[in-house]
Design a protein around this motif. Structure first.
Motif: not given
Length: 320
Positions: A38-42, A46-52, A80-87
């Motif tokens: 997961g860290k490798t994807k994170l 480009d943030g294209r693999e955040l879901g994975e 945080y990167r997706e600006k979903a601050y509450a989550l």
């Protein structure tokens, strides 16, 4: 300083020998392997693999079967990167409450993330609260037995100047608090709490100087702080110390110390601004040139930066 990641090869070896391990140990190793995947994807810029990455972290938590604060924090980083601050805040707080977060360095990492999260939303009340939570572990600031130390530090600064402070006072083993002190120094200046701003900026700078002098003495055993100019000449020649001062925002903190000082000791503030305005910072830290320019402007005509409202209460304005 970053070191080569030796954990992945070790995990591969452990997994290849998983048949020799009890089931509980297998789950532990597999969970860490999933976490590293997961860290490798994170880390994808480009943030294209955040879901994975999110799926890997969730699988790692399920596989671990017990608290896994590192994975919870990583999920918070995705939000945080997706600006979903509450989550993101929920994840960070969840990690803080886990027994594994008793390690101070891990705890401070999460508290600083919470600080950044609230600053980004301009929620300065909570930002302040999390910074103070970090400083609760800073004995020179929070310990009752150090009250006389604090009083002496401030009076020395006001009566004899910044260089005299750095000749006399050292704060060791509290490097974790530099960012908190520096941020509060800026924030309290911007919210017009000038005395508190001076104290925090001064603490931040003294810790930075303490760390830098300690490192200089590794190569120059007889090194002693004499003047700011001599200190900067020696410190900025050493790449590791230069990078430390840059990452700690030494020159920005120096500027805001002067800005907060001006209200009570204008001549002292001007002496600091004069150093910033005249010292050759371009080659050492291009980002610091901004504060050299601001210092020069302050010397020409003093000005105060716009006020920041520190209140948690939102102000409702009547509709026109």
């Amino acid at each position: 300083m970053r070191f080569p990641n030796l954990f992945m090869p070790a995990l591969v070896l452990l997994l290849s020998a998983s048949a020799l391990l009890p089931a509980q140990s297998n789950s532990f190793v597999e969970a860490w392997f999933l976490y590293e995947q997961g860290k490798t994807k994170l880390d994808d810029p480009d943030g294209r693999e955040l879901g994975e990455a999110l799926l890997y972290f969730q699988e790692a938590i399920d596989k671990r079967g017990v608290d896994f604060p590192e994975a919870e924090i990583a999920i918070g980083d995705i939000y945080y990167r997706e600006k979903a601050y509450a989550l993101a805040e929920h994840q960070y707080k969840k990690a803080l409450e886990m027994p594994g977060m008793q390690i101070p360095e891990e705890k401070y990492t999460v508290l600083y993330r919470l600080t950044e999260l609230h600053e980004e939303q301009e929620n300065y009340w909570d930002m302040d609260a999390y910074l103070r939570q970090i400083l609760a572990d800073q004995p020179y600031f929070s310990g009752d037995e150090y009250q006389s130390f604090q009083d002496a530090l401030l009076s020395t600064y006001k009566d004899k100047g910044l260089e005299h402070v750095f000749r006399l006072y050292r704060m060791g083993n509290v490097g974790f608090s530099v960012e908190a002190h520096a941020k509060l120094g800026w924030f309290y200046y911007r919210s017009h709490r000038f005395t508190a701003a001076v104290q925090h900026s001064l603490f931040a700078l003294d810790i930075m100087v303490t760390e830098a002098v300690k490192e200089l003495r590794r190569v120059q055993p007889g090194f002693a702080f004499t003047t700011m100019e001599a200190f900067l000449n020696a410190a900025l020649e050493r790449e590791n110390i230069r990078q430390y001062l840059i990452s700690s925002e030494f020159f920005k903190t120096l500027y805001y110390l002067a800005a907060a000082t001006y209200e009570s000791r204008p001549s002292l503030a001007e002496s600091i601004w004069r150093l910033l305005a005249t010292y050759p910072l371009e080659a050492a830290d291009p980002a610091a040139v901004e504060y050299a320019d601001r210092a020069a402007r302050q010397l020409e005509s003093h000005w105060v930066e716009p006020y920041i409202n520190p209140s948690a209460r939102k102000i409702e304005y009547p509709l026109q």
